[in-house]
Scaffold this motif. Structure first.
Motif, PDB file in Angstrom:
ATOM      1  N   LEU A 218       3.055  -8.363   2.846  1.00  0.00           N
ATOM      2  CA  LEU A 218       4.103  -9.122   3.525  1.00  0.00           C
ATOM      3  C   LEU A 218       5.208  -8.148   3.899  1.00  0.00           C
ATOM      4  O   LEU A 218       5.731  -7.437   3.041  1.00  0.00           O
ATOM      5  CB  LEU A 218       4.663 -10.217   2.611  1.00  0.00           C
ATOM      6  CG  LEU A 218       5.789 -11.062   3.213  1.00  0.00           C
ATOM      7  CD1 LEU A 218       5.237 -12.000   4.294  1.00  0.00           C
ATOM      8  CD2 LEU A 218       6.478 -11.869   2.122  1.00  0.00           C
TER       9      LEU A 218
ATOM     10  N   GLY B 196       1.306 -17.863   4.847  1.00  0.00           N
ATOM     11  CA  GLY B 196       0.122 -18.237   4.070  1.00  0.00           C
ATOM     12  C   GLY B 196      -0.446 -19.582   4.485  1.00  0.00           C
ATOM     13  O   GLY B 196      -1.658 -19.731   4.648  1.00  0.00           O
TER      14      GLY B 196
ATOM     15  N   LEU C 292      -3.550 -11.309   5.068  1.00  0.00           N
ATOM     16  CA  LEU C 292      -4.075 -12.150   3.994  1.00  0.00           C
ATOM     17  C   LEU C 292      -5.576 -11.937   3.845  1.00  0.00           C
ATOM     18  O   LEU C 292      -6.285 -11.766   4.844  1.00  0.00           O
ATOM     19  CB  LEU C 292      -3.792 -13.628   4.298  1.00  0.00           C
ATOM     20  CG  LEU C 292      -2.308 -13.914   4.512  1.00  0.00           C
ATOM     21  CD1 LEU C 292      -2.038 -14.251   5.951  1.00  0.00           C
ATOM     22  CD2 LEU C 292      -1.834 -14.993   3.603  1.00  0.00           C
TER      23      LEU C 292
ATOM     24  N   ASP D 143       6.735 -16.086   3.439  1.00  0.00           N
ATOM     25  CA  ASP D 143       5.403 -15.921   2.850  1.00  0.00           C
ATOM     26  C   ASP D 143       4.668 -17.257   2.818  1.00  0.00           C
ATOM     27  O   ASP D 143       3.472 -17.329   3.108  1.00  0.00           O
ATOM     28  CB  ASP D 143       5.529 -15.327   1.449  1.00  0.00           C
ATOM     29  CG  ASP D 143       4.189 -15.013   0.804  1.00  0.00           C
ATOM     30  OD1 ASP D 143       3.287 -14.489   1.496  1.00  0.00           O
ATOM     31  OD2 ASP D 143       4.045 -15.278  -0.401  1.00  0.00           O
TER      32      ASP D 143
ATOM     33  N   SER E  53       2.280 -10.793   8.006  1.00  0.00           N
ATOM     34  CA  SER E  53       1.509 -10.844   6.769  1.00  0.00           C
ATOM     35  C   SER E  53       0.035 -10.579   7.031  1.00  0.00           C
ATOM     36  O   SER E  53      -0.502 -10.985   8.061  1.00  0.00           O
ATOM     37  CB  SER E  53       1.678 -12.232   6.129  1.00  0.00           C
ATOM     38  OG  SER E  53       1.001 -12.314   4.902  1.00  0.00           O
TER      39      SER E  53
ATOM     40  N   THR F 112      -2.203 -13.338  -0.307  1.00  0.00           N
ATOM     41  CA  THR F 112      -1.438 -12.383   0.481  1.00  0.00           C
ATOM     42  C   THR F 112      -1.734 -10.966  -0.006  1.00  0.00           C
ATOM     43  O   THR F 112      -1.654 -10.679  -1.195  1.00  0.00           O
ATOM     44  CB  THR F 112       0.078 -12.662   0.359  1.00  0.00           C
ATOM     45  OG1 THR F 112       0.333 -13.994   0.799  1.00  0.00           O
ATOM     46  CG2 THR F 112       0.893 -11.678   1.187  1.00  0.00           C
TER      47      THR F 112
END
Length: 155
Positions: free
Chosen positions: A94, A76, A144, A72, A142, A91
């Motif tokens: 994930l 990120g 975001l 993560d 992920s 986030t």
């Protein structure tokens, strides 16, 4: 004041992360889980962590949350490296795929994240978690959300 404001007030993402590395590379959670930001570039970031016994779960391996945290962070910060000084991110999703269990025998693990797509409001990133020999332990994707940095209230 948070660590980012201390290290790099008002700077764009890549500059902020570069200053964090120069200052030791540890976000506050890095002290707890023994990991740090070690490299960053335009659209990518890498963390190195050293899982210890404190991260073990009852079945005798490093808890999956340790791998998820490194992944993560890499995802990120890959997106963070593309932000302007007026943007922040969070986030939204994930997804982690665990390939093999992590133990302290794995040694230092490197999580490297890359931006797949960066839009005005949404970023898509991916990351891998490998040991020093290149053995893969986990992967992640992920999503975001990119938002404008909230204005600070004046006293």
């Amino acid at each position: 004041m948070n660590i980012v404001e201390e290290i790099a007030p008002g700077l764009a993402g890549l500059e902020t992360l570069s200053r964090m590395i120069a200052a030791g590379g540890r976000p506050p959670i890095g002290d707890t889980l023994d990991f740090e930001l070690v490299e960053v570039g335009d659209g990518w970031a890498a963390f190195v962590g050293r899982p210890g016994l404190r991260a073990y779960n009852p079945i005798g391996t490093v808890h999956g949350g340790y791998a998820a945290t490194l992944l993560d962070s890499a995802c990120g910060c890959a997106a963070h490296s593309k932000l302007t000084a007026d943007q922040v991110y969070t986030t939204v999703e994930l997804k982690v795929s665990y390939i093999r269990p992590v133990t302290t025998d794995a040694g230092p693990l490197r999580a490297e994240g890359h931006v797949v797509s960066m839009g005005r409001r949404i970023a898509f990133t991916e990351a891998t978690l490998k040991d020093e020999t290149g053995r893969l332990y986990a992967t992640a994707t992920s999503t975001l959300l990119v938002i404008d940095r909230p204005l600070k209230a004046t006293p």
